[in-house]
Write a protein that holds these residues in place. Structure first.
Motif, PDB file in Angstrom:
ATOM      1  N   UNK A  98      -1.406  -5.857  34.614  1.00  0.00           N
ATOM      2  CA  UNK A  98      -0.508  -6.680  35.373  1.00  0.00           C
ATOM      3  C   UNK A  98      -0.956  -8.169  34.726  1.00  0.00           C
ATOM      4  N   UNK A  99       0.235  -8.645  33.989  1.00  0.00           N
ATOM      5  CA  UNK A  99      -0.324  -9.860  33.261  1.00  0.00           C
ATOM      6  C   UNK A  99       0.556 -10.917  33.718  1.00  0.00           C
ATOM      7  N   UNK A 100      -0.364 -11.971  34.329  1.00  0.00           N
ATOM      8  CA  UNK A 100       0.286 -13.175  34.988  1.00  0.00           C
ATOM      9  C   UNK A 100       0.786 -14.228  34.161  1.00  0.00           C
ATOM     10  N   UNK A 101       1.121 -14.039  32.774  1.00  0.00           N
ATOM     11  CA  UNK A 101       1.357 -15.410  32.193  1.00  0.00           C
ATOM     12  C   UNK A 101       2.651 -15.939  32.539  1.00  0.00           C
ATOM     13  N   UNK A 102       3.692 -15.267  33.202  1.00  0.00           N
ATOM     14  CA  UNK A 102       4.939 -15.965  33.552  1.00  0.00           C
ATOM     15  C   UNK A 102       4.711 -16.809  34.867  1.00  0.00           C
ATOM     16  N   UNK A 103       3.755 -16.628  35.450  1.00  0.00           N
ATOM     17  CA  UNK A 103       3.443 -17.429  36.437  1.00  0.00           C
ATOM     18  C   UNK A 103       2.421 -18.620  36.218  1.00  0.00           C
ATOM     19  N   UNK A 104       3.241 -19.589  35.459  1.00  0.00           N
ATOM     20  CA  UNK A 104       2.504 -20.551  34.705  1.00  0.00           C
ATOM     21  C   UNK A 104       2.596 -22.023  35.301  1.00  0.00           C
ATOM     22  N   UNK A 105       3.228 -22.034  36.350  1.00  0.00           N
ATOM     23  CA  UNK A 105       3.536 -23.525  37.136  1.00  0.00           C
ATOM     24  C   UNK A 105       2.171 -24.470  37.697  1.00  0.00           C
ATOM     25  N   UNK A 106       2.069 -25.632  37.221  1.00  0.00           N
ATOM     26  CA  UNK A 106       1.146 -26.490  37.973  1.00  0.00           C
ATOM     27  C   UNK A 106       2.353 -26.782  39.072  1.00  0.00           C
ATOM     28  N   UNK A 107       1.957 -26.558  40.400  1.00  0.00           N
ATOM     29  CA  UNK A 107       2.730 -26.732  41.615  1.00  0.00           C
ATOM     30  C   UNK A 107       2.727 -28.083  42.109  1.00  0.00           C
ATOM     31  N   UNK A 108       1.495 -28.844  42.077  1.00  0.00           N
ATOM     32  CA  UNK A 108       1.450 -30.056  42.863  1.00  0.00           C
ATOM     33  C   UNK A 108       0.090 -30.822  42.315  1.00  0.00           C
ATOM     34  N   UNK A 109       0.221 -32.174  42.109  1.00  0.00           N
ATOM     35  CA  UNK A 109      -1.015 -32.999  41.932  1.00  0.00           C
ATOM     36  C   UNK A 109      -1.094 -33.707  43.028  1.00  0.00           C
ATOM     37  N   UNK A 110      -2.204 -33.879  43.673  1.00  0.00           N
ATOM     38  CA  UNK A 110      -2.278 -34.641  45.032  1.00  0.00           C
ATOM     39  C   UNK A 110      -3.332 -35.747  44.757  1.00  0.00           C
ATOM     40  N   UNK A 111      -2.981 -37.016  44.365  1.00  0.00           N
ATOM     41  CA  UNK A 111      -3.909 -38.044  43.899  1.00  0.00           C
ATOM     42  C   UNK A 111      -4.761 -38.553  45.249  1.00  0.00           C
ATOM     43  N   UNK A 112      -4.287 -38.411  46.311  1.00  0.00           N
ATOM     44  CA  UNK A 112      -4.968 -38.908  47.614  1.00  0.00           C
ATOM     45  C   UNK A 112      -6.019 -37.964  47.877  1.00  0.00           C
ATOM     46  N   UNK A 113      -5.981 -36.758  47.549  1.00  0.00           N
ATOM     47  CA  UNK A 113      -7.053 -35.645  47.838  1.00  0.00           C
ATOM     48  C   UNK A 113      -7.710 -34.997  46.791  1.00  0.00           C
ATOM     49  N   UNK A 114      -7.130 -35.726  45.463  1.00  0.00           N
ATOM     50  CA  UNK A 114      -7.855 -35.356  44.208  1.00  0.00           C
ATOM     51  C   UNK A 114      -7.854 -34.019  43.967  1.00  0.00           C
ATOM     52  N   UNK A 115      -6.707 -33.226  44.361  1.00  0.00           N
ATOM     53  CA  UNK A 115      -6.591 -31.814  43.959  1.00  0.00           C
ATOM     54  C   UNK A 115      -5.302 -31.543  43.405  1.00  0.00           C
ATOM     55  N   UNK A 116      -5.272 -30.277  42.906  1.00  0.00           N
ATOM     56  CA  UNK A 116      -4.135 -29.902  41.956  1.00  0.00           C
ATOM     57  C   UNK A 116      -3.942 -28.384  42.418  1.00  0.00           C
ATOM     58  N   UNK A 117      -2.541 -28.000  42.571  1.00  0.00           N
ATOM     59  CA  UNK A 117      -2.494 -26.486  42.980  1.00  0.00           C
ATOM     60  C   UNK A 117      -1.695 -25.911  41.893  1.00  0.00           C
ATOM     61  N   UNK A 118      -2.055 -24.833  41.391  1.00  0.00           N
ATOM     62  CA  UNK A 118      -1.453 -24.219  40.307  1.00  0.00           C
ATOM     63  C   UNK A 118      -1.218 -22.498  40.336  1.00  0.00           C
ATOM     64  N   UNK A 119      -0.083 -22.082  39.649  1.00  0.00           N
ATOM     65  CA  UNK A 119      -0.137 -20.536  39.764  1.00  0.00           C
ATOM     66  C   UNK A 119      -1.304 -20.057  38.815  1.00  0.00           C
ATOM     67  N   UNK A 120      -1.665 -18.882  38.904  1.00  0.00           N
ATOM     68  CA  UNK A 120      -2.856 -18.360  38.070  1.00  0.00           C
ATOM     69  C   UNK A 120      -2.516 -17.948  36.710  1.00  0.00           C
ATOM     70  N   UNK A 121      -1.318 -18.191  36.253  1.00  0.00           N
ATOM     71  CA  UNK A 121      -1.139 -18.143  34.805  1.00  0.00           C
ATOM     72  C   UNK A 121      -0.839 -19.446  34.252  1.00  0.00           C
ATOM     73  N   UNK A 122      -0.942 -20.476  34.828  1.00  0.00           N
ATOM     74  CA  UNK A 122      -1.085 -21.784  34.183  1.00  0.00           C
ATOM     75  C   UNK A 122      -1.857 -21.920  33.237  1.00  0.00           C
ATOM     76  N   UNK A 123      -1.732 -22.662  32.046  1.00  0.00           N
ATOM     77  CA  UNK A 123      -2.729 -22.768  30.945  1.00  0.00           C
ATOM     78  C   UNK A 123      -3.684 -23.747  31.238  1.00  0.00           C
ATOM     79  N   UNK A 124      -4.978 -23.707  30.823  1.00  0.00           N
ATOM     80  CA  UNK A 124      -5.996 -24.581  31.484  1.00  0.00           C
ATOM     81  C   UNK A 124      -5.793 -25.899  30.769  1.00  0.00           C
ATOM     82  N   UNK A 125      -5.216 -26.005  29.244  1.00  0.00           N
ATOM     83  CA  UNK A 125      -4.945 -27.465  28.993  1.00  0.00           C
ATOM     84  C   UNK A 125      -3.783 -28.137  29.677  1.00  0.00           C
ATOM     85  N   UNK A 126      -3.043 -27.330  30.161  1.00  0.00           N
ATOM     86  CA  UNK A 126      -1.724 -27.627  31.066  1.00  0.00           C
ATOM     87  C   UNK A 126      -2.150 -28.302  32.328  1.00  0.00           C
ATOM     88  N   UNK A 127      -3.221 -27.711  33.001  1.00  0.00           N
ATOM     89  CA  UNK A 127      -3.948 -28.263  34.064  1.00  0.00           C
ATOM     90  C   UNK A 127      -4.468 -29.480  33.865  1.00  0.00           C
TER      91      UNK A 127
END
Ligand SMILES: Cc1cc2nc3c(=O)[nH]c(=O)nc-3n(C[C@H](O)[C@H](O)[C@H](O)COP(=O)(O)OP(=O)(O)OC[C@H]3O[C@@H](n4cnc5c(N)ncnc54)[C@H](O)[C@@H]3O)c2cc1C
Length: 461
Positions: A91-120
């Motif tokens: 089960x290869x997750x590379x198609x699930x590569x979206x950074x879904x949201x950056x929340x500067x107020x809470x200092x969080x980022x939500x991403x799919x598991x296939x997102x590349x670390x450098x893209x995050x």
């Protein structure tokens, strides 16, 4: 039913789309191994899902038919974690590569598991923030793989590892149900911290489909320095003195003489070839603090006998100096056909002795080894330059590794500081953990995955 049964393949195609189910040998060949030398698995059926719902449906189908599932990100793992097992579905997750949201107020980022670390990290940087864990593979590795291996990086000394930045996970469990663990609250002590169970679980307990990460404000300033020494002990003493001076730099990385020579052949940075150790040091934070720390670190390095200390004048020079460390693995990998890279870790004050022990273990067996790694973390990468087609030489490499592991454990160290157990290190795990802890880990695995369908044969026999 078997995964190759036409009825199973038909159902997999109905879930993920025909183009995302790979069965031909030429398509599935690259999924038969990961970054670990000399480890290959049988050719699997590969499914590339596009959503959590598709992952859950595939896992439910696999559970109903008793088909093993090996989860895979980019396959850069260095312990064989995503190498296929007999009759499995990858089960290869590379198609699930979206950074879904950056929340500067809470200092969080939500991403799919296939997102590349450098893209995050890039998405965080666009908001003046940053994601600190920076494994050497960050341009290719997925965040799901980082979570599954609890990966570390060059900034680990000051900023910690992946676990320190995971606030929440969405996980598909072995029966195909979906669990959401953790949240964006800075404080949360409701029940067991189940997300922590999945961090570092190497795909054996569940499939991570989404992550909620903590971000930090980007440091305003950074200084990079490179020091060279006539002995590894002098470099190690520099590190001890820096820490004793109450300075926690973000990076304290070393190369030994063999690695240094290979890096110079490869990257032509102008490094001296006649020194025994090179130390890459980096401090970041408020500009005034950075200036002060850089000055004190330079003084300490000189006091410990550094032959030369170069301080980068600007970002471009800093990047060039950091290349010395970042290109270490690639530079070594060019020398012989097979590169066996380990990641034993010892308490920081034992590192210099351990480097010497590794060199002797290799030399006494007529082997070539280069050692580099995270000096501030006590994390070494002894890298054997060998040839897997030479059975006699490979036997000597394994013999040397046995000796290195025994010595590591005798020094109170660990068989793996960042690459995980996978297939490569499972024979040593019980020796490190002892019977009670090892059995406890097995009982956790049995409780979550009683039929042993997720990543069978990894971590445990
Ligand atoms: C050149 C190079 C440099 C490296 N530098 C570092 C370093 O500095 N620090 C470090 O820690 N590691 C390093 N690594 C090792 C490797 O890159 C990391 O372990 C990385 O986290 C693996 O990510 P991946 O996406 O390639 O995962 P894969 O190799 O595909 O998988 C690794 C493991 O994670 C599991 N897995 C993958 N995705 C998921 C998921 N979504 N859910 C559940 N389980 C999953 C797999 O089953 C497997 O057990 C390096 C590797 C290379 C080749």
């Amino acid at each position: 039913m078997r995964v190759s049964d036409p009825a199973v393949l038909e159902r997999l195609r109905a879930i993920a789309g025909a183009a995302n189910v790979l069965t031909s040998p030429e398509d599935t060949l690259p999924y038969g191994f990961d970054g670990t030398a000399a480890l290959k698995g049988p050719q699997p059926v590969v499914v590339l899902p596009g959503s959590t719902e598709e992952v859950a449906a595939v896992v439910r189908l696999a559970a109903a038919e008793g088909i093993p599932v090996v989860t895979r990100g980019s396959g850069t793992g260095l312990s064989g974690g995503s190498v296929p097992s007999e009759g499995c579905l990858v089960l290869c997750l590379v198609r699930m590569d979206k950074v879904l949201a950056v929340d500067p107020a809470n200092l969080t980022l939500r991403a799919q598991a296939g997102a590349i670390t450098a893209a995050i990290d890039a998405a965080a940087q666009a908001h003046g923030l940053f994601y600190p864990p920076d494994p050497g593979s960050m341009k290719i590795s997925t965040i799901g793989g980082n979570v599954a291996e609890n990966s570390g990086g060059l900034r680990g000394l000051k900023y910690g590892v992946t676990r320190d930045y995971v606030m929440g996970l969405e996980v598909v469990l072995p029966d195909g149900s979906v669990a959401r663990l953790g949240n964006a609250c800075v404080k949360d002590v409701a029940g067991y911290s189940l997300k922590d169970l999945f961090i570092g679980s190497e795909g054996t307990l569940g499939v991570v489909t989404e992550v909620l990460l903590k971000l930090l404000p980007k440091p305003a300033a950074r200084r990079t320095m490179l020091a060279t020494y006539g002995s590894m002990e002098a470099a190690a003493d520099t590190v001890s003195d820096i820490i004793a001076a109450r300075i926690i730099p973000c990076t304290l990385e070393f190369l030994d003489r063999v690695t240094l020579g290979c890096v110079e052949d490869y990257a032509k940075i102008g490094l001296p070839r006649d020194c025994e150790a090179l130390l890459l040091m980096e401090t970041d934070g408020h500009p005034a603090a950075v200036e002060d720390e850089a000055r004190r670190m330079t003084e300490i390095a000189r006091a410990r006998g550094a032959r030369e200390v170069r301080v980068a004048a600007d970002e471009a020079e800093a990047a060039r100096l950091a290349t010395a460390r970042r290109s270490a693995f690639s530079a070594l990998a060019r020398v012989r056909p097979t590169t066996i890279l380990e990641d034993v870790t010892v308490p920081r004050d034992k590192l210099a002795a351990m480097v010497g022990h590794i060199a002797r273990a290799a030399a006494s067996r007529g082997l070539k080894v280069g050692t580099f790694g995270h000096m501030g973390d006590g994390n070494l990468h002894p890298t054997f330059l060998t040839d897997e087609r030479d059975a006699d030489e490979m036997a000597r490499v394994h013999d040397a590794l046995e000796e290195i592991v025994a010595h590591t454990l005798a020094l109170g160290g660990t068989i793996t500081g960042e690459h995980g157990v996978g297939l490569a290190k499972k024979a040593w795990l019980r020796r490190q953990m002892g019977d009670a802890s090892h059995d406890l880990m097995r009982s956790v695995k049995r409780a979550l995955d009683p039929r042993g369908l997720l990543n069978p044969g990894k971590i445990f026999d």
